[in-house]
Motif scaffolding. Sequence first.
Motif, short mmCIF file in Angstrom:
data_model
loop_
_atom_site.label_atom_id
_atom_site.label_comp_id
_atom_site.label_asym_id
_atom_site.label_seq_id
_atom_site.Cartn_x
_atom_site.Cartn_y
_atom_site.Cartn_z
N ILE A 261 0.91 -1.10 0.06
CA ILE A 261 -0.09 -0.14 0.11
C ILE A 261 0.87 1.28 -0.10
O ILE A 261 0.62 2.27 -0.46
N PHE A 262 2.01 1.32 0.64
CA PHE A 262 2.82 2.24 0.64
C PHE A 262 3.52 2.41 -0.55
O PHE A 262 3.58 3.61 -1.20
N ALA A 263 3.99 1.43 -1.10
CA ALA A 263 4.58 1.69 -2.44
C ALA A 263 3.61 2.24 -3.38
O ALA A 263 4.02 2.92 -4.36
N ALA A 264 2.50 1.67 -3.57
CA ALA A 264 1.45 2.21 -4.39
C ALA A 264 1.19 3.67 -4.36
O ALA A 264 0.92 4.60 -5.31
N LEU A 265 1.33 4.17 -2.99
CA LEU A 265 1.01 5.78 -2.55
C LEU A 265 2.35 6.48 -3.26
O LEU A 265 1.97 7.38 -3.76
N VAL A 266 3.41 6.03 -3.06
CA VAL A 266 4.65 6.58 -3.43
C VAL A 266 4.57 6.55 -5.15
O VAL A 266 4.97 7.63 -5.72
N CYS A 267 4.08 5.62 -5.78
CA CYS A 267 4.05 5.46 -7.06
C CYS A 267 3.14 6.60 -7.67
O CYS A 267 3.42 7.18 -8.82
N VAL A 268 2.10 6.63 -7.09
CA VAL A 268 0.74 7.82 -7.47
C VAL A 268 1.57 8.86 -7.57
O VAL A 268 1.47 9.65 -8.09
N PHE A 269 2.12 9.30 -6.35
CA PHE A 269 2.94 10.72 -5.86
C PHE A 269 3.95 10.98 -7.04
O PHE A 269 3.85 11.96 -7.68
N LEU A 270 4.54 9.87 -7.37
CA LEU A 270 5.74 10.21 -8.47
C LEU A 270 5.09 10.39 -9.81
O LEU A 270 5.76 11.24 -10.57
N VAL A 271 3.96 9.58 -10.23
CA VAL A 271 3.26 9.83 -11.51
C VAL A 271 2.70 11.48 -11.50
O VAL A 271 2.86 12.11 -12.47
N VAL A 272 1.96 11.60 -10.44
CA VAL A 272 1.54 12.97 -10.21
C VAL A 272 2.61 13.96 -10.52
O VAL A 272 2.51 15.22 -11.36
N LEU A 273 3.71 13.90 -9.66
CA LEU A 273 4.74 15.01 -9.82
C LEU A 273 5.21 14.93 -11.36
O LEU A 273 5.68 15.96 -11.68
N GLY A 274 5.55 13.99 -11.89
CA GLY A 274 5.98 13.81 -13.21
C GLY A 274 5.07 14.67 -14.09
O GLY A 274 5.61 15.36 -15.22
N ARG A 275 3.79 14.25 -14.10
CA ARG A 275 2.83 15.00 -14.92
C ARG A 275 2.95 16.54 -14.72
O ARG A 275 2.98 17.33 -15.73
N LEU A 276 3.31 17.14 -13.47
CA LEU A 276 3.30 18.29 -13.13
C LEU A 276 4.65 19.02 -13.52
O LEU A 276 4.64 20.24 -14.16
N ALA A 277 5.62 18.26 -13.49
CA ALA A 277 7.05 18.84 -13.69
C ALA A 277 7.68 18.73 -14.97
O ALA A 277 8.47 19.74 -15.41
N PHE A 278 7.37 17.58 -15.75
CA PHE A 278 8.12 17.56 -17.00
C PHE A 278 7.11 17.69 -18.17
O PHE A 278 5.86 17.60 -18.00
N SER A 279 7.79 18.48 -19.14
CA SER A 279 7.01 18.99 -20.38
C SER A 279 7.13 17.61 -21.34
O SER A 279 7.99 16.85 -21.23
N ASP A 280 6.34 17.65 -22.37
CA ASP A 280 6.30 16.76 -23.51
C ASP A 280 7.66 16.55 -24.25
O ASP A 280 8.09 15.57 -24.48
N GLU A 281 8.07 17.97 -24.35
CA GLU A 281 9.37 17.91 -25.13
C GLU A 281 10.66 17.45 -24.24
O GLU A 281 11.24 16.85 -25.03
N VAL A 282 10.68 17.65 -23.05
CA VAL A 282 11.60 16.94 -22.11
C VAL A 282 11.42 15.38 -22.00
O VAL A 282 12.39 14.69 -22.12
N LEU A 283 10.18 14.82 -21.87
CA LEU A 283 10.02 13.63 -21.89
C LEU A 283 10.22 12.80 -23.11
O LEU A 283 10.81 11.55 -23.20
N ASN A 284 9.98 13.37 -24.51
CA ASN A 284 10.34 12.98 -25.57
C ASN A 284 11.70 12.74 -25.76
O ASN A 284 12.25 12.11 -26.36
N LEU A 285 12.48 14.00 -25.36
CA LEU A 285 14.23 13.76 -25.46
C LEU A 285 14.90 12.76 -24.64
O LEU A 285 15.63 12.00 -24.97
N TRP A 286 14.15 12.76 -23.47
CA TRP A 286 14.77 11.66 -22.43
C TRP A 286 14.34 10.21 -22.68
O TRP A 286 15.14 9.20 -22.54
N LEU A 287 13.18 10.08 -23.03
CA LEU A 287 12.62 8.70 -23.29
C LEU A 287 12.81 8.25 -24.61
O LEU A 287 12.60 6.98 -25.03
N GLY A 288 13.18 9.09 -25.69
CA GLY A 288 13.25 8.64 -26.92
C GLY A 288 12.04 7.66 -27.62
O GLY A 288 10.90 8.19 -27.80
N ALA A 289 12.56 6.66 -28.11
CA ALA A 289 11.71 5.48 -28.54
C ALA A 289 10.48 5.08 -27.51
O ALA A 289 9.69 4.49 -27.96
#
Length: 358
Positions: A261-289
Amino acid sequence: MADRDTEHWLRLHGLPYFVRPDARARHLLPRTAPFLVFAVAVDVLSSLVLEVDIDPETASASDWGYALVALALVVAVPVVPSLLALVTARVLRSRTGAKTPVALVALGLYLVVDPLWFGLVAHENPLVSVAQNTAVVVAALAATWLGVGALLSWALRAALRQFGALGQLATRALPILMLVVVFAYFARALWEVTGSMSASRLLGVAVFFLVLGLLFTVPIMRRELSTLDGGDEAQGPALSRLERFNLAVVMVLAQAFQVAIFAALVCVFLVVLGRLAFSDEVLNLWLGANAGNAEVLGIELPVRSGMLKRAVFLSCVSSLNFLVSVSTAAAYRASFYDPLLDQARAALAVRAAYRAER
């Protein structure tokens, strides 16, 4: 307390191996019926899940309505079957005469109606579906006889009951833990590594951390349980190896569910943080294919698959760190181990009376 009531009490408290071997097969099919109802409902609802591909810039109101229906079906797949299984279990417990009819109906639905439904909807060969469902029924009966459902259900209830205490400890451990995790979350190299992971490789990483957690937890549980087997009159005969294993498993599972349960809460927190912090341009550059969105049951989620993989990876790291931190805290012992040990002593008293009646 009658034997059957005692056996039900022991199973309800996650102790199926305290029941006599000759009584473990009693009412085996009715005890499996809630799972069969769950399986039928999952199959039917999952066959209705809609595949949606919407462009937010050009989507009409009807497209968004269609997407909401699809999302509702995705949410319903785990929720509705679980509720139906709970209702079935309550009916079987409250109405003794309904056990056999309800069990036979559930078996018929899963072995006959379910394959016919998939033959009509998914155009699958009903005979193949019958063979697959028959194998599932045999496995479910074996798991019920082994007490797997009793172990899992009690451990989950125990973890949820003590969730408040876990939250108090989490607020103490979380600030430092989040500082380390968030710092790692913004490291590009780790994005590239986790983004390229396959689902099987990510699962292997999760299993690796699970094994590390067990290597830490099991010795602690064995030490705690060593105080129980006194063999005095109140506790009855000394615990067998299987009964001691049963006690250890329910305690380990209860803690595992808490950490999950704790791990699931951390996972949700990180996903929300990522959606707020990273732009599509940065994600496309870092993740590539690997910059595509994640999909669940054909539904495309508004989350990059690489972001989700990274959140899962860091939640595994966080959960192991959290497990080590709280297991050595005195407050956690008082809120987690002590109540479980008190319940174990009560179970030993019930076991002593159960054995004395025989």
